[in-house]
Design a protein around this motif. Structure first.
Motif, mmCIF file in Angstrom:
data_model
loop_
_atom_site.group_PDB
_atom_site.id
_atom_site.type_symbol
_atom_site.label_atom_id
_atom_site.label_comp_id
_atom_site.label_asym_id
_atom_site.label_seq_id
_atom_site.Cartn_x
_atom_site.Cartn_y
_atom_site.Cartn_z
ATOM 1 N N ILE A 282 37.844 37.615 37.913
ATOM 2 C CA ILE A 282 36.787 38.418 38.528
ATOM 3 C C ILE A 282 36.444 39.563 37.590
ATOM 4 O O ILE A 282 35.292 39.800 37.256
ATOM 5 C CB ILE A 282 37.198 38.939 39.921
ATOM 6 C CG1 ILE A 282 37.090 37.813 40.949
ATOM 7 C CG2 ILE A 282 36.299 40.082 40.354
ATOM 8 C CD1 ILE A 282 38.107 36.733 40.859
ATOM 9 N N GLY A 283 37.459 40.264 37.146
ATOM 10 C CA GLY A 283 37.318 41.240 36.074
ATOM 11 C C GLY A 283 36.225 42.260 36.280
ATOM 12 O O GLY A 283 36.075 42.857 37.355
ATOM 13 N N LEU A 284 35.412 42.445 35.254
ATOM 14 C CA LEU A 284 34.401 43.498 35.246
ATOM 15 C C LEU A 284 33.174 43.157 36.083
ATOM 16 O O LEU A 284 32.308 44.012 36.278
ATOM 17 C CB LEU A 284 33.977 43.796 33.812
ATOM 18 C CG LEU A 284 35.108 44.358 32.927
ATOM 19 C CD1 LEU A 284 34.644 44.491 31.493
ATOM 20 C CD2 LEU A 284 35.591 45.695 33.463
ATOM 21 N N ALA A 285 33.092 41.927 36.589
ATOM 22 C CA ALA A 285 31.979 41.594 37.477
ATOM 23 C C ALA A 285 32.107 42.330 38.800
ATOM 24 O O ALA A 285 31.109 42.607 39.470
ATOM 25 C CB ALA A 285 31.927 40.083 37.727
ATOM 26 N N TYR A 286 33.352 42.634 39.193
ATOM 27 C CA TYR A 286 33.611 43.389 40.426
ATOM 28 C C TYR A 286 34.908 44.155 40.205
ATOM 29 O O TYR A 286 35.969 43.762 40.680
ATOM 30 C CB TYR A 286 33.723 42.426 41.613
ATOM 31 C CG TYR A 286 33.918 43.086 42.954
ATOM 32 C CD1 TYR A 286 33.399 44.345 43.229
ATOM 33 C CD2 TYR A 286 34.631 42.434 43.956
ATOM 34 C CE1 TYR A 286 33.580 44.942 44.467
ATOM 35 C CE2 TYR A 286 34.818 43.023 45.201
ATOM 36 C CZ TYR A 286 34.283 44.277 45.443
ATOM 37 O OH TYR A 286 34.456 44.875 46.661
ATOM 38 N N PRO A 287 34.851 45.245 39.445
ATOM 39 C CA PRO A 287 36.068 45.965 39.049
ATOM 40 C C PRO A 287 36.933 46.426 40.215
ATOM 41 O O PRO A 287 38.150 46.550 40.082
ATOM 42 C CB PRO A 287 35.522 47.160 38.263
ATOM 43 C CG PRO A 287 34.177 46.739 37.800
ATOM 44 C CD PRO A 287 33.639 45.863 38.888
ATOM 45 N N GLN A 288 36.318 46.678 41.380
ATOM 46 C CA GLN A 288 37.084 47.140 42.540
ATOM 47 C C GLN A 288 38.024 46.066 43.078
ATOM 48 O O GLN A 288 38.950 46.367 43.835
ATOM 49 C CB GLN A 288 36.138 47.582 43.666
ATOM 50 C CG GLN A 288 35.261 48.769 43.307
ATOM 51 C CD GLN A 288 33.914 48.322 42.748
ATOM 52 O OE1 GLN A 288 33.830 47.262 42.116
ATOM 53 N NE2 GLN A 288 32.885 49.134 42.961
ATOM 54 N N ALA A 289 37.791 44.808 42.691
ATOM 55 C CA ALA A 289 38.612 43.716 43.217
ATOM 56 C C ALA A 289 40.090 43.923 42.904
ATOM 57 O O ALA A 289 40.953 43.659 43.750
ATOM 58 C CB ALA A 289 38.137 42.382 42.654
ATOM 59 N N ALA A 290 40.406 44.383 41.714
ATOM 60 C CA ALA A 290 41.809 44.568 41.337
ATOM 61 C C ALA A 290 42.489 45.583 42.241
ATOM 62 O O ALA A 290 43.631 45.375 42.679
ATOM 63 C CB ALA A 290 41.899 45.013 39.875
ATOM 64 N N ALA A 291 41.785 46.679 42.554
ATOM 65 C CA ALA A 291 42.372 47.699 43.422
ATOM 66 C C ALA A 291 42.526 47.194 44.856
ATOM 67 O O ALA A 291 43.538 47.452 45.520
ATOM 68 C CB ALA A 291 41.499 48.955 43.398
ATOM 69 N N ILE A 292 41.522 46.462 45.333
ATOM 70 C CA ILE A 292 41.593 45.929 46.699
ATOM 71 C C ILE A 292 42.729 44.925 46.822
ATOM 72 O O ILE A 292 43.508 44.948 47.781
ATOM 73 C CB ILE A 292 40.248 45.287 47.087
ATOM 74 C CG1 ILE A 292 39.149 46.352 47.130
ATOM 75 C CG2 ILE A 292 40.364 44.576 48.433
ATOM 76 C CD1 ILE A 292 37.752 45.789 47.296
ATOM 77 N N VAL A 293 42.827 44.031 45.848
ATOM 78 C CA VAL A 293 43.899 43.027 45.883
ATOM 79 C C VAL A 293 45.264 43.699 45.793
ATOM 80 O O VAL A 293 46.212 43.296 46.474
ATOM 81 C CB VAL A 293 43.712 41.995 44.747
ATOM 82 C CG1 VAL A 293 44.937 41.099 44.617
ATOM 83 C CG2 VAL A 293 42.476 41.153 45.012
ATOM 84 N N ARG A 294 45.358 44.723 44.969
ATOM 85 C CA ARG A 294 46.621 45.459 44.868
ATOM 86 C C ARG A 294 47.020 46.034 46.227
ATOM 87 O O ARG A 294 48.186 45.958 46.629
ATOM 88 C CB ARG A 294 46.489 46.582 43.841
ATOM 89 C CG ARG A 294 47.737 47.444 43.677
ATOM 90 C CD ARG A 294 48.885 46.658 43.103
ATOM 91 N NE ARG A 294 50.062 47.485 42.916
ATOM 92 C CZ ARG A 294 51.232 47.031 42.496
ATOM 93 N NH1 ARG A 294 51.390 45.736 42.241
ATOM 94 N NH2 ARG A 294 52.253 47.844 42.330
ATOM 95 N N ALA A 295 46.053 46.590 46.944
ATOM 96 C CA ALA A 295 46.331 47.144 48.270
ATOM 97 C C ALA A 295 46.768 46.039 49.233
ATOM 98 O O ALA A 295 47.705 46.227 50.032
ATOM 99 C CB ALA A 295 45.102 47.860 48.809
#
Length: 410
Positions: A282-295
């Motif tokens: 997903i990467g830079l196409a939706y940068p918030q994804a990493a933070a959401i998945v981490r949560a």
């Protein structure tokens, strides 16, 4: 008492079930042996699919002296003892070494086999439940034919179970029967493992009266139906399928494989892989994804199963339906390739603290906090590692930098 699975071990190639592509009348190994051709072989696939049985039958077919070692306990001394037999009368027709679970041999131990394979003192057949291209030394693979063993389908396992019941009745002078529902349940619970199916049948046989019923089996069969050895190929197959389904933007397949992983008992593996996907696919196409998945992952770890499935299901579906970009992942791979090629050894002088950053231009002193200067080493100064993706987020960044730099961004 001899276990039923050993007693039922095939005595000829036609008795091997589920591997017709190898041992059927037109099977690859069968055709090789019919032409009197013998070579080193690597067998890989799940447990209980006939790898050890096949090695024994091949040894008999080739009239070679068979030695069997298991890499979980064998040492180099054991291998050398086998090699010594090649100079005795017992090895006059050649020595066939069957080395089970070769992935437990380290690189040095595997390398020690090469000399004897090359001069023909031994013919090696080795087996593994792991991907051989990840766990077996390349030089051994290049000197061997690699054959994959597949899980045995339920219908074939049912045939073996019927033969197993006949054998148990003859052995114990009984006339027990088995309900169709029970035999189907065993075949399904075995998950392609013939040995496991016969173990379940044998246990049920001595746990029931005259008729084997499904309830006689459920007491000692696994709650989770399926093969999910966390150290084996099935484990990585499920994780790979999860990532590829999310990468392919299929939320239905993603939730299915996530469920398989979690019900198989691998909460940590699911958590780790979802975080990998968030940054790799997903990467830079939706940068918030990493933070959401981490949560979601942290929540899942706090909750534990079965409640952990809820935040992880949210994460999987979010990733599957999100825009995709692997541009950062590709950029890193390109940079690594340059480093591996020995490039970029000399950092520009202006970036070195040892030179008091001589000639360095401080971007914040310039309009828009940007000034054009060289950051890459001289031999890489014209290289492009990162290219903007086609998604909205990266295209906005591209437009911003094109305007800021006064030229087209890459």
């Amino acid at each position: 008492m001899q276990p039923l699975a050993d007693k039922m071990r095939p005595q000829q190639f036609d008795d091997i079930v589920g591997q017709a592509h190898l041992f059927g009348k037109n099977g690859a190994i069968r055709r090789m042996l019919d032409q009197h051709y013998m070579t080193n072989m690597i067998f890989y696939g799940p447990p209980g699919t006939g790898k050890t049985t096949a090695a024994k039958l091949i040894a008999g077919f080739s009239d070679m002296e068979l030695y069997m070692l298991n890499a979980t306990s064998a040492t180099l001394a054991d291998v050398k003892e086998v090699i010594m037999s090649t100079s005795t009368m017992f090895g006059q027709n050649g020595v066939l070494l069957y080395l089970d679970e070769i992935q437990y041999f380290n690189k040095k131990q595997q390398q020690s086999l090469l000399e004897y394979m090359e001069d023909g003192r031994i013919t090696l057949i080795t087996s593994t439940t792991e991907n051989p291209y990840l766990y077996i030394y390349n030089a051994i693979i290049s000197r061997s034919a690699v054959f994959e063993f597949f899980p045995v389908d339920e219908r074939a396992i049912q045939t073996v179970l019927q033969r197993g019941l006949t054998s148990l009745n003859e052995q114990n002078n009984r006339e027990k029967t088995i309900e169709k529902e029970a035999i189907c349940y065993i075949a399904q619970a075995a998950a392609g493992d013939v040995r496991r199916s016969l173990m379940l049948l044998e246990s049920a046989y001595f746990a029931c009266e005259e008729v084997i019923r499904k309830e006689d089996i459920t007491a000692f069969s696994p709650k989770v139906i399926g093969s999910f050895d966390k150290s084996g190929t099935v484990h990585y197959d499920m994780l790979s399928a999860l990532q590829k389904s999310i990468r392919g933007s299929d939320p239905d397949a993603a939730i299915f494989y996530l469920c398989k992983i979690l019900e198989g008992g691998d909460l940590p593996g699911a958590c780790r892989r979802l975080q990998v996907i968030a940054s790799e696919d997903i990467g830079l196409a939706y940068p918030q994804a990493a933070a959401i998945v981490r949560a979601c992952v942290e929540s899942a770890k706090d909750l534990g199963m079965p409640e952990a499935a809820n935040p992880l299901a949210n994460a999987a579906i979010l990733l599957a339906t999100a825009p995709k970009s692997n541009k950062a992942h590709i950029a890193y791979a390109k940079a690594k390739a340059a480093i591996d090629a020995g490039k970029g050894q000399n950092v520009p002088v202006c970036l070195r603290p040892s030179n008091q950053y001589a000639g360095y231009l401080y971007p914040h002193d310039y309009p828009g906090a940007y000034v054009d200067q060289q950051y890459l080493p001289d031999d890489l100064k014209n290289e492009t590692f990162y290219e903007f993706g086609e998604n909205k987020t990266e295209q906005q960044a591209k437009q911003y930098w094109a305007q800021k730099k006064g030229k087209n961004a890459r």
